[in-house]
Design an enzyme around this catalytic site. Structure first.
Site, short mmCIF file in Angstrom:
data_model
loop_
_atom_site.label_atom_id
_atom_site.label_comp_id
_atom_site.label_asym_id
_atom_site.label_seq_id
_atom_site.Cartn_x
_atom_site.Cartn_y
_atom_site.Cartn_z
N ARG A 1 0.85 -1.21 0.00
CA ARG A 1 0.00 0.00 0.00
C ARG A 1 0.87 1.24 0.00
O ARG A 1 2.00 1.22 0.49
CB ARG A 1 -0.94 0.00 1.19
CG ARG A 1 -0.30 -0.06 2.57
CD ARG A 1 0.10 1.27 3.15
NE ARG A 1 0.36 1.19 4.59
CZ ARG A 1 1.07 2.08 5.26
NH1 ARG A 1 1.66 3.08 4.64
NH2 ARG A 1 1.24 1.95 6.57
N ARG B 1 4.01 0.49 2.47
CA ARG B 1 4.23 -0.69 3.31
C ARG B 1 3.96 -1.92 2.47
O ARG B 1 2.85 -2.14 1.99
CB ARG B 1 3.33 -0.67 4.54
CG ARG B 1 3.81 -1.67 5.60
CD ARG B 1 3.08 -1.49 6.92
NE ARG B 1 1.81 -2.16 6.94
CZ ARG B 1 1.63 -3.45 7.29
NH1 ARG B 1 2.67 -4.18 7.67
NH2 ARG B 1 0.43 -3.99 7.26
N GLU C 1 -6.87 7.20 7.81
CA GLU C 1 -5.74 7.96 8.36
C GLU C 1 -5.18 8.93 7.33
O GLU C 1 -4.78 10.05 7.65
CB GLU C 1 -4.67 6.97 8.83
CG GLU C 1 -3.43 7.62 9.36
CD GLU C 1 -2.42 6.60 9.86
OE1 GLU C 1 -2.83 5.58 10.44
OE2 GLU C 1 -1.22 6.83 9.66
N CYS D 1 0.67 10.69 9.54
CA CYS D 1 1.60 10.14 10.53
C CYS D 1 3.03 10.31 10.04
O CYS D 1 3.35 9.90 8.92
CB CYS D 1 1.30 8.65 10.75
SG CYS D 1 2.40 7.90 11.97
N GLU E 1 -2.00 -3.30 12.54
CA GLU E 1 -1.05 -2.82 13.54
C GLU E 1 -1.64 -3.01 14.94
O GLU E 1 -2.84 -2.89 15.14
CB GLU E 1 -0.78 -1.35 13.29
CG GLU E 1 0.46 -0.91 13.99
CD GLU E 1 0.92 0.45 13.54
OE1 GLU E 1 0.09 1.22 13.06
OE2 GLU E 1 2.12 0.71 13.68
N ARG F 1 -5.47 5.54 0.58
CA ARG F 1 -4.54 4.43 0.76
C ARG F 1 -4.76 3.58 -0.48
O ARG F 1 -5.86 3.04 -0.69
CB ARG F 1 -4.85 3.62 2.02
CG ARG F 1 -4.39 4.29 3.31
CD ARG F 1 -2.87 4.25 3.44
NE ARG F 1 -2.35 4.99 4.57
CZ ARG F 1 -2.04 4.47 5.76
NH1 ARG F 1 -2.23 3.19 5.99
NH2 ARG F 1 -1.52 5.22 6.70
N ARG G 1 4.61 -7.66 12.51
CA ARG G 1 3.30 -7.29 13.08
C ARG G 1 2.42 -8.53 13.16
O ARG G 1 2.70 -9.53 12.52
CB ARG G 1 2.55 -6.29 12.18
CG ARG G 1 3.14 -4.92 12.10
CD ARG G 1 2.20 -4.00 11.31
NE ARG G 1 2.78 -2.68 11.13
CZ ARG G 1 2.16 -1.64 10.56
NH1 ARG G 1 0.92 -1.76 10.12
NH2 ARG G 1 2.75 -0.47 10.43
N THR H 1 5.55 8.67 10.50
CA THR H 1 6.24 7.42 10.14
C THR H 1 6.05 7.07 8.67
O THR H 1 6.82 6.30 8.13
CB THR H 1 5.73 6.21 10.97
OG1 THR H 1 4.35 6.00 10.66
CG2 THR H 1 5.91 6.43 12.45
P1 ADP Z 1 -1.57 -0.48 6.95
O1 ADP Z 1 -1.06 0.69 7.66
O2 ADP Z 1 -0.58 -1.06 6.04
O3 ADP Z 1 -2.88 -0.30 6.29
P2 ADP Z 1 -2.48 -2.43 8.99
O4 ADP Z 1 -1.45 -3.22 9.71
O5 ADP Z 1 -3.47 -1.65 9.78
O6 ADP Z 1 -1.65 -1.53 8.08
O7 ADP Z 1 -3.25 -3.40 8.01
C1 ADP Z 1 -4.40 -3.07 7.35
C2 ADP Z 1 -5.15 -4.32 6.90
O8 ADP Z 1 -4.42 -4.97 5.86
C3 ADP Z 1 -5.32 -5.36 8.00
O9 ADP Z 1 -6.58 -5.93 7.87
C4 ADP Z 1 -4.25 -6.38 7.67
O10 ADP Z 1 -4.59 -7.66 8.12
C5 ADP Z 1 -4.25 -6.34 6.16
N1 ADP Z 1 -2.97 -6.81 5.59
C6 ADP Z 1 -1.75 -6.28 5.74
N2 ADP Z 1 -0.82 -6.99 5.08
C7 ADP Z 1 -1.47 -8.03 4.49
C8 ADP Z 1 -1.06 -9.12 3.69
N3 ADP Z 1 0.19 -9.32 3.30
N4 ADP Z 1 -2.04 -10.00 3.28
C9 ADP Z 1 -3.32 -9.82 3.64
N5 ADP Z 1 -3.76 -8.81 4.39
C10 ADP Z 1 -2.86 -7.91 4.82
C1 CIR Z 2 1.83 5.60 17.58
O1 CIR Z 2 2.44 6.66 17.77
O2 CIR Z 2 2.17 4.53 18.09
C2 CIR Z 2 0.64 5.62 16.68
N1 CIR Z 2 0.32 6.99 16.40
C3 CIR Z 2 0.90 4.84 15.39
C4 CIR Z 2 2.26 5.03 14.81
C5 CIR Z 2 2.48 4.15 13.59
N2 CIR Z 2 2.01 4.73 12.42
C6 CIR Z 2 0.89 4.39 11.79
O3 CIR Z 2 0.16 3.48 12.12
N3 CIR Z 2 0.62 5.09 10.72
#
Ligand code: ADP
Ligand code: CIR
Length: 361
Positions: A131, A285, A230, A276, A319, A234, A314, A278
């Site tokens: 993404r 990602r 956020e 954010c 997250e 995305r 993760r 980061t």
């Molecule tokens: P991001 O900031 O990348 O959107 P999250 O960790 O919040 O991060 O993930 C968002 C969604 O994408 C979650 O439902 C997660 O399970 C899904 N996701 C992330 N990576 C993968 C992957 N490789 N395969 C399937 N689903 C994924």
């Molecule tokens: C933190 O400071 O832990 C949260 N604001 C998340 C930081 C990671 N960034 C993100 O998920 N975009």
């Protein structure tokens, strides 16, 4: 005159409660607690950025959520400039990117060196997802955007997405009015954002929920665009299995197409602007959901490999979630100061090393 101390934590309801210098309990690790010195606080406490977003709101997520890693969100592109004494330190610490450093993008998928994995190795990978986060120029970011602006942004994104052809062609679904069953299924299948993130909640990113939010996806659900979470966009490419090249190629094609019709917030130093800190730079990602049951039992070694290859471990439900059945989400850790190609390469190199070790064990 300097302000009195205010103890930080969940008891604070809004920035109106932040009547003095935020003081963190012993053991707080966030970058906010490290860098928001009394001097910086006194300088910025009553300031707002060009979109009228208060400094207090930018830091409120970390003030309230003591377990934040960073604790700060930008209210607009301008927050990074007007609150630079704080932002520059966070960016330098997290990304090792100094105020004079430049960011250069490169989404040319043909430059990726990721030979297909052997079949037993590929079988360890459940799914691959990449993404990028993007925001439109001329609007504040999520903490500062108004309900009307959110709708304008959504309309612009929907219009851009309506021009996709071929495998990227799809439909937009507004979150408002979406039935619970569809929504929960989309979340469980990892296609849709989760609701009610307390870090985003604290800095105002969840205001007016679900108004102005939605998701576009193609028929196969291998290409998706989240709208007004956020970040305003995305852009996501994902599929079952381990074909990282195909996932990156589709992402790159889609992001380039949207950029050809919509101007993204961007500058030479920070790359693509995100709420954010980061995510600045590429906001990319690249992750796999991968089964590493043996390596995962050796926590220190698992983490050491992750650190060596600049990847992050993760849980699989986003997250701050945990592992389910020995499956982990492994993704690039760096975002800024390296190109998109390099970061997908980081992820490939990291999982290659983890797979090799898992097989030895
Ligand atoms: P991001 O900031 O990348 O959107 P999250 O960790 O919040 O991060 O993930 C968002 C969604 O994408 C979650 O439902 C997660 O399970 C899904 N996701 C992330 N990576 C993968 C992957 N490789 N395969 C399937 N689903 C994924
Ligand atoms: C933190 O400071 O832990 C949260 N604001 C998340 C930081 C990671 N960034 C993100 O998920 N975009």
């Amino acid at each position: 005159m300097s302000t009195p101390n205010v103890p930080c934590g969940l008891h604070l309801n809004s920035i109106d409660d932040l009547t003095g210098y935020p003081v963190f309990p012993e053991g707080t690790k966030s970058l906010l607690s490290k860098f928001n010195t009394r001097e910086i606080w006194e300088k910025y406490k009553d300031k707002r950025d060009a979109y009228n977003v208060p400094y207090k709101l930018c830091i409120f997520s970390g003030v309230k959520n003591l377990d934040s890693g960073i604790g700060v969100y930008a209210g607009s592109h301008d927050s990074y400039k007007v609150f630079s004494d704080l932002m520059d330190q966070i960016i330098a610490y997290y990304h090792k990117h100094k105020p004079e450093d430049k960011h250069v993008s490169d989404m040319d998928a043909s430059k990726l060196r990721c030979p297909p994995l052997m079949s037993d190795e590929a079988a360890m990978i459940v799914s691959t997802r990449i993404r990028v986060g993007r925001n439109l120029e001329g609007y504040p970011l999520a903490p500062g955007v108004t309900k009307e602006q959110r709708h304008e942004i959504m309309e612009k994104v929907v219009r851009a997405c309506s021009t996709f052809v071929g495998d990227l062609k799809g439909t937009f679904y507004a979150l408002e009015g979406m039935d619970e069953k569809t929504k929960n299924q989309l979340i469980a299948d990892h296609f849709l954002f989760k609701e009610g993130d307390r870090f985003l909640e604290a800095c105002g990113c969840n205001r007016d929920w679900p108004s102005g939010r939605g998701i576009f996806h193609n028929a196969d659900k291998t290409f998706l665009v989240w709208v007004n979470e956020e970040d305003q966009l995305r852009i996501i490419s994902m599929q079952k299995g381990a074909d990282i090249l195909a996932v990156f190629e589709r992402l790159s094609r889609a992001a380039n197409h949207i950029e050809s019709v919509a101007k993204f917030s961007h500058d030479e130093h920070l790359g693509y602007i995100t709420s954010c800190p980061t995510n600045l730079g590429t906001a990319l990602r690249a992750s796999v959901h991968i089964k590493l049951p043996k390596l995962a039992k050796r926590k220190d070694e698992f983490q050491a490999i992750a650190d060596k290859y600049y990847v992050q471990i993760r849980g699989i439900h986003g997250e701050h979630s945990g592992s389910v059945g020995g499956v982990y989400d492994i993704s690039n850790k760096r975002r800024l100061g390296r190109s998109e190609v390099q970061l997908v390469q980081d992820m490939y190199n990291g999982i290659k090393a983890m797979i090799t070790r898992e097989k030895e064990l």
